[in-house]
Design a protein around this motif. Structure first.
Motif, short mmCIF file in Angstrom:
data_model
loop_
_atom_site.label_atom_id
_atom_site.label_comp_id
_atom_site.label_asym_id
_atom_site.label_seq_id
_atom_site.Cartn_x
_atom_site.Cartn_y
_atom_site.Cartn_z
N MET A 1 0.84 -1.20 0.00
CA MET A 1 0.00 0.00 0.00
C MET A 1 0.88 1.25 0.00
N GLN A 2 0.56 2.22 -0.85
CA GLN A 2 1.32 3.46 -0.92
C GLN A 2 1.07 4.30 0.33
N ILE A 3 2.14 4.91 0.85
CA ILE A 3 2.06 5.71 2.07
C ILE A 3 2.25 7.19 1.72
N PHE A 4 1.38 8.04 2.30
CA PHE A 4 1.46 9.47 2.08
C PHE A 4 1.49 10.20 3.42
N TYR A 5 2.08 11.40 3.41
CA TYR A 5 2.22 12.20 4.62
C TYR A 5 1.24 13.35 4.59
N ALA A 6 0.40 13.42 5.62
CA ALA A 6 -0.59 14.49 5.73
C ALA A 6 -0.75 14.85 7.20
N PRO A 7 -0.04 15.89 7.67
CA PRO A 7 -0.04 16.20 9.10
C PRO A 7 -1.38 16.62 9.67
N ASP A 8 -2.29 17.13 8.83
CA ASP A 8 -3.59 17.61 9.31
C ASP A 8 -4.75 16.75 8.82
N ILE A 9 -4.48 15.47 8.57
CA ILE A 9 -5.48 14.63 7.91
C ILE A 9 -6.74 14.42 8.75
N GLU A 10 -6.66 14.52 10.06
CA GLU A 10 -7.84 14.32 10.89
C GLU A 10 -8.84 15.46 10.76
N THR A 11 -8.37 16.65 10.48
CA THR A 11 -9.26 17.81 10.34
C THR A 11 -9.48 18.21 8.88
N VAL A 12 -8.48 17.96 8.05
CA VAL A 12 -8.60 18.27 6.61
C VAL A 12 -8.46 16.96 5.86
N HIS A 13 -9.55 16.43 5.37
CA HIS A 13 -9.54 15.10 4.74
C HIS A 13 -9.06 15.18 3.29
N GLU A 14 -7.90 15.79 3.14
CA GLU A 14 -7.25 15.91 1.83
C GLU A 14 -5.75 15.76 2.02
N LEU A 15 -5.08 15.22 1.01
CA LEU A 15 -3.63 15.19 1.03
C LEU A 15 -3.09 16.58 0.69
N PRO A 16 -1.94 16.96 1.23
CA PRO A 16 -1.31 18.22 0.80
C PRO A 16 -1.05 18.20 -0.70
N GLU A 17 -0.85 19.37 -1.27
CA GLU A 17 -0.74 19.46 -2.73
C GLU A 17 0.38 18.61 -3.30
N THR A 18 1.55 18.62 -2.66
CA THR A 18 2.65 17.82 -3.20
C THR A 18 2.33 16.33 -3.15
N GLU A 19 1.70 15.88 -2.07
CA GLU A 19 1.33 14.48 -1.95
C GLU A 19 0.18 14.14 -2.90
N SER A 20 -0.74 15.07 -3.09
CA SER A 20 -1.84 14.85 -4.03
C SER A 20 -1.31 14.67 -5.44
N GLN A 21 -0.35 15.51 -5.83
CA GLN A 21 0.23 15.42 -7.16
C GLN A 21 0.93 14.08 -7.35
N HIS A 22 1.68 13.65 -6.34
CA HIS A 22 2.37 12.37 -6.44
C HIS A 22 1.38 11.22 -6.53
N CYS A 23 0.32 11.31 -5.76
CA CYS A 23 -0.68 10.25 -5.73
C CYS A 23 -1.44 10.14 -7.05
N VAL A 24 -1.91 11.26 -7.54
CA VAL A 24 -2.82 11.25 -8.69
C VAL A 24 -2.08 11.33 -10.03
N LYS A 25 -1.10 12.23 -10.14
CA LYS A 25 -0.43 12.42 -11.43
C LYS A 25 0.69 11.41 -11.65
N VAL A 26 1.47 11.13 -10.60
CA VAL A 26 2.62 10.24 -10.76
C VAL A 26 2.20 8.77 -10.66
N LEU A 27 1.49 8.44 -9.59
CA LEU A 27 1.09 7.05 -9.37
C LEU A 27 -0.23 6.68 -10.05
N ARG A 28 -0.94 7.69 -10.57
CA ARG A 28 -2.19 7.50 -11.30
C ARG A 28 -3.24 6.73 -10.49
#
Length: 237
Positions: free
Chosen positions: A1-28
């Protein structure tokens, strides 16, 4: 399973922009895919992607577990950054993989680098944390004058590694008592000044060696961290 870093994930249910880009654009990865998330404070999450957007990847948290550092003590290395940035970055990556709680940057008399922005180092710590399957991000402190740093209190054993011969230095393996927190000072390429060594000793630091070889600054930092971890591992068996 791919691991991502999101320090505020409990209050903001989104990945940070850099992690979002890696997740969606790079890893598809796409909506419905499951991913792992860590917050850097010891929490690990299993999540499902609900919005596959390259700038803000939305997620739904499915499961949470506490994953603190597995070692029983606090390991802290205070080090004078090298002139060559690649070397101090290598140090930061490797000690994170080995296991460390805090890294402090020292400004010493013989330091060849007096200032260092920590943004890139923090990114390296995050990457190394994810790669080594940890969930706690090491604390990184800004550059601090040597005299100011050694005067600060520390709950545990304190050591200074220097290269002056004829002193009462002993091997770190002889002095460190497993099961206790450890703070180790590592000097610049030109070593600590004699005055700095005296300041440290006056503040309760004990002089140590890290083996028979003369080590580069970044290597000494890695060896010190690894020695503490190995001694604690052997003590726990």
């Amino acid at each position: 399973m791919q691991i991502f870093y999101a320090p505020d994930i409990e209050t903001v249910h989104e990945l940070p922009e850099t992690e979002s880009q890696h997740c969606v654009k790079v890893l598809r990865m796409k909506e419905g895919d499951e991913i792992g998330i860590i917050d850097g404070r010891g929490n690990r999450y299993r999540a499902e992607i609900t919005l596959a957007h390259p700038k803000r990847c939305g997620v739904k948290l499915l499961q949470q577990e506490l994953a603190p550092n597995p070692w029983p003590v606090r390991v802290h290395v205070a080090i004078a950054p090298t002139k060559n940035l690649d070397r101090i970055e290598w140090f930061a990556e490797k000690v994170t993989e080995i296991g460390i709680d805090a890294i402090s940057l020292l400004r010493c008399r013989f330091s060849e680098r007096k200032e260092l922005k920590t943004e890139r180092l923090n990114k390296i710590l995050v990457s190394a944390m994810k790669q080594s399957l940890k969930a706690v991000l090491p604390q990184l402190s800004e550059m601090t004058p040597f005299a100011e740093f050694v005067a600060r209190p520390f709950d545990g054993q304190k050591f200074i590694a220097h290269c002056y011969k004829g002193s009462d230095r002993k091997e770190l393996t002889e002095l460190y008592r497993p099961g206790e927190n450890a703070l180790i000072l590592i000097g610049p390429e030109g070593d600590f000044s004699p005055e700095e060594v005296e300041q440290a000793l006056a503040c309760g630091f004990r002089p140590v060696m890290l083996g028979p070889s003369r080590l580069r600054t970044e290597t000494a930092g890695v060896v010190a961290c690894h020695t503490i971890q190995v001694m604690n591992q052997l003590n726990s068996k």
